[in-house]
Design an enzyme around this catalytic site. Structure first.
Site, PDB file in Angstrom:
ATOM      1  N   ARG A   1       0.984  -1.287  -0.127  1.00 46.21           N
ATOM      2  CA  ARG A   1       0.026  -0.129  -0.006  1.00 46.21           C
ATOM      3  C   ARG A   1       0.961   1.466   0.152  1.00 46.21           C
ATOM      4  O   ARG A   1       1.827   1.839   0.911  1.00 46.21           O
ATOM      5  CB  ARG A   1      -1.578   0.039   1.083  1.00 46.21           C
ATOM      6  CG  ARG A   1      -2.427   1.043   1.287  1.00 46.21           C
ATOM      7  CD  ARG A   1      -3.361   0.454   2.379  1.00 46.21           C
ATOM      8  NE  ARG A   1      -2.446   1.415   3.327  1.00 46.21           N
ATOM      9  CZ  ARG A   1      -3.215   1.139   4.731  1.00 46.21           C
ATOM     10  NH1 ARG A   1      -4.376   1.044   4.642  1.00 46.21           N
ATOM     11  NH2 ARG A   1      -3.192   2.717   5.660  1.00 46.21           N
TER      12      ARG A   1
ATOM     13  N   THR B   1      -1.192   7.533  -0.512  1.00 42.27           N
ATOM     14  CA  THR B   1      -2.241   7.288  -1.274  1.00 42.27           C
ATOM     15  C   THR B   1      -3.278   6.377  -0.623  1.00 42.27           C
ATOM     16  O   THR B   1      -3.919   6.534  -0.792  1.00 42.27           O
ATOM     17  CB  THR B   1      -1.693   7.257  -2.775  1.00 42.27           C
ATOM     18  OG1 THR B   1      -1.250   6.102  -3.538  1.00 42.27           O
ATOM     19  CG2 THR B   1      -1.244   8.224  -3.760  1.00 42.27           C
TER      20      THR B   1
ATOM     21  N   ASP C   1       1.003  -3.105  12.637  1.00 34.52           N
ATOM     22  CA  ASP C   1       1.151  -3.252  11.216  1.00 34.52           C
ATOM     23  C   ASP C   1       1.374  -4.784  11.013  1.00 34.52           C
ATOM     24  O   ASP C   1       2.915  -4.671  11.846  1.00 34.52           O
ATOM     25  CB  ASP C   1       2.425  -2.479  10.840  1.00 34.52           C
ATOM     26  CG  ASP C   1       2.574  -3.179   8.904  1.00 34.52           C
ATOM     27  OD1 ASP C   1       2.751  -3.979   8.672  1.00 34.52           O
ATOM     28  OD2 ASP C   1       2.935  -1.559   8.145  1.00 34.52           O
TER      29      ASP C   1
HETATM   30  C1  PRP Z   1      -0.879  -3.825   4.289  1.00 35.60           C
HETATM   31  C2  PRP Z   1      -1.776  -5.460   4.812  1.00 35.60           C
HETATM   32  C3  PRP Z   1      -2.473  -5.704   3.550  1.00 35.60           C
HETATM   33  C4  PRP Z   1      -2.960  -4.107   3.340  1.00 35.60           C
HETATM   34  C5  PRP Z   1      -4.249  -3.500   4.055  1.00 35.60           C
HETATM   35  O1  PRP Z   1      -0.070  -4.310   3.638  1.00 35.60           O
HETATM   36  O2  PRP Z   1      -1.444  -6.523   5.002  1.00 35.60           O
HETATM   37  O3  PRP Z   1      -2.278  -5.505   2.461  1.00 35.60           O
HETATM   38  O4  PRP Z   1      -2.029  -3.339   3.666  1.00 35.60           O
HETATM   39  O5  PRP Z   1      -4.839  -2.542   3.591  1.00 35.60           O
HETATM   40  P1  PRP Z   1      -5.475  -1.829   2.269  1.00 35.60           P
HETATM   41  O6  PRP Z   1      -7.367  -2.350   2.898  1.00 35.60           O
HETATM   42  O7  PRP Z   1      -5.886  -0.279   2.552  1.00 35.60           O
HETATM   43  O8  PRP Z   1      -5.112  -2.053   1.790  1.00 35.60           O
HETATM   44  P2  PRP Z   1       1.712  -3.376   3.654  1.00 35.60           P
HETATM   45  O9  PRP Z   1       0.917  -2.285   1.985  1.00 35.60           O
HETATM   46  O10 PRP Z   1       1.776  -2.529   4.838  1.00 35.60           O
HETATM   47  O11 PRP Z   1       2.457  -4.177   2.708  1.00 35.60           O
HETATM   48  P3  PRP Z   1       3.108  -5.790   3.531  1.00 35.60           P
HETATM   49  O12 PRP Z   1       1.650  -6.358   3.377  1.00 35.60           O
HETATM   50  O13 PRP Z   1       4.093  -6.174   2.686  1.00 35.60           O
HETATM   51  O14 PRP Z   1       3.870  -4.811   5.031  1.00 35.60           O
END
Ligand code: PRP
Length: 211
Positions: free
Chosen positions: A103, A107, A199
């Site tokens: 993510r 944004t 997270d």
């Molecule tokens: C986190 C989580 C989801 C996403 C959720 O991933 O594991 O994939 O964010 O957010 P959303 O519902 O708003 O899309 P992250 O971007 O932190 O990546 P990672 O899994 O590599 O830590």
């Protein structure tokens, strides 16, 4: 919200509380994620179709039963990896297809960086794994990829989701069921789930930024 199954079980509450606690270290966080994934999997597989399978026990012949569908386990990298082992343990014949998505911190939109789903030959049932569903953007993108593949029965397993996120999912894909251990009420300004658990990816992989 018919398609949102918030799994009710004392073990879910117990293990989720430990998962949420900011003092829970990564090793225990990973174990708790496994435990919750197994409990979610139990609910999410409850209506899988079976077919007859004649077998011989040491004593006699009988008609056993076996799963009648081809199953795909689809973790969203990276945090979704934390849910794979318990699912693979329960569904040892399932195929595992990875989707890479993160993510964008500015944004909050999902950015896809890896997708090796084949063009055809879709599985009958696809389990999308991601411990967190915040805005829902990442899971929406994953569901769209599974639909393009041709998977007719898509189910999402997410340890924790936000109410706005599940509402979005229901609006965009009313036929997709989501199995969660908690639907938390809100997202904060950074689009983090509140009360949430922080997270999940960073806590699973011990990559939290230093204080
Ligand atoms: C986190 C989580 C989801 C996403 C959720 O991933 O594991 O994939 O964010 O957010 P959303 O519902 O708003 O899309 P992250 O971007 O932190 O990546 P990672 O899994 O590599 O830590």
């Amino acid at each position: 919200m018919d398609g949102v199954i918030e799994v009710q079980h004392p073990l879910v509450d117990h293990h989720l509380t430990l998962l949420r606690d900011k003092h829970t270290p990564p090793a225990l966080f990973r174990q708790q994620t496994h435990r919750l994934a197994a409990l979610l999997a139990y609910a999410a597989t409850a209506d899988l179709p079976l077919q007859s399978k004649p077998i011989s026990t040491p004593l006699t012949e009988m008609d056993g039963r076996e799963l009648a569908v081809r199953i795909a386990i689809v973790p969203i990298l990276r945090a979704g990896l934390g849910l794979v082992d318990p699912l693979q343990d329960l569904l040892p014949e399932a195929e595992v297809w990875h989707l890479g998505m993160y993510r964008d911190e500015q944004t909050a939109q999902p950015v896809e960086y890896y997708c090796k789903l084949p063009k055809d030959g879709a599985c009958d049932v696809g389990f999308v794994l991601d411990p967190m569903l915040a805005t829902g953007g990442s899971v929406v993108s994953a569901i769209a990829a599974l639909q393009r593949w041709g998977c007719p029965d898509i189910r999402v397993l997410s340890v924790i989701a936000s109410r706005p996120g599940v509402e979005r999912l229901q609006r965009e894909f009313p036929q997709v069921r989501i199995f969660v251990s908690s639907v938390d009420p809100v997202l904060n300004e950074q689009k983090f789930i509140v009360p949430g658990l922080g997270d999940a990816g960073d806590r699973i992989f011990n990559t939290l930024p230093p204080n």
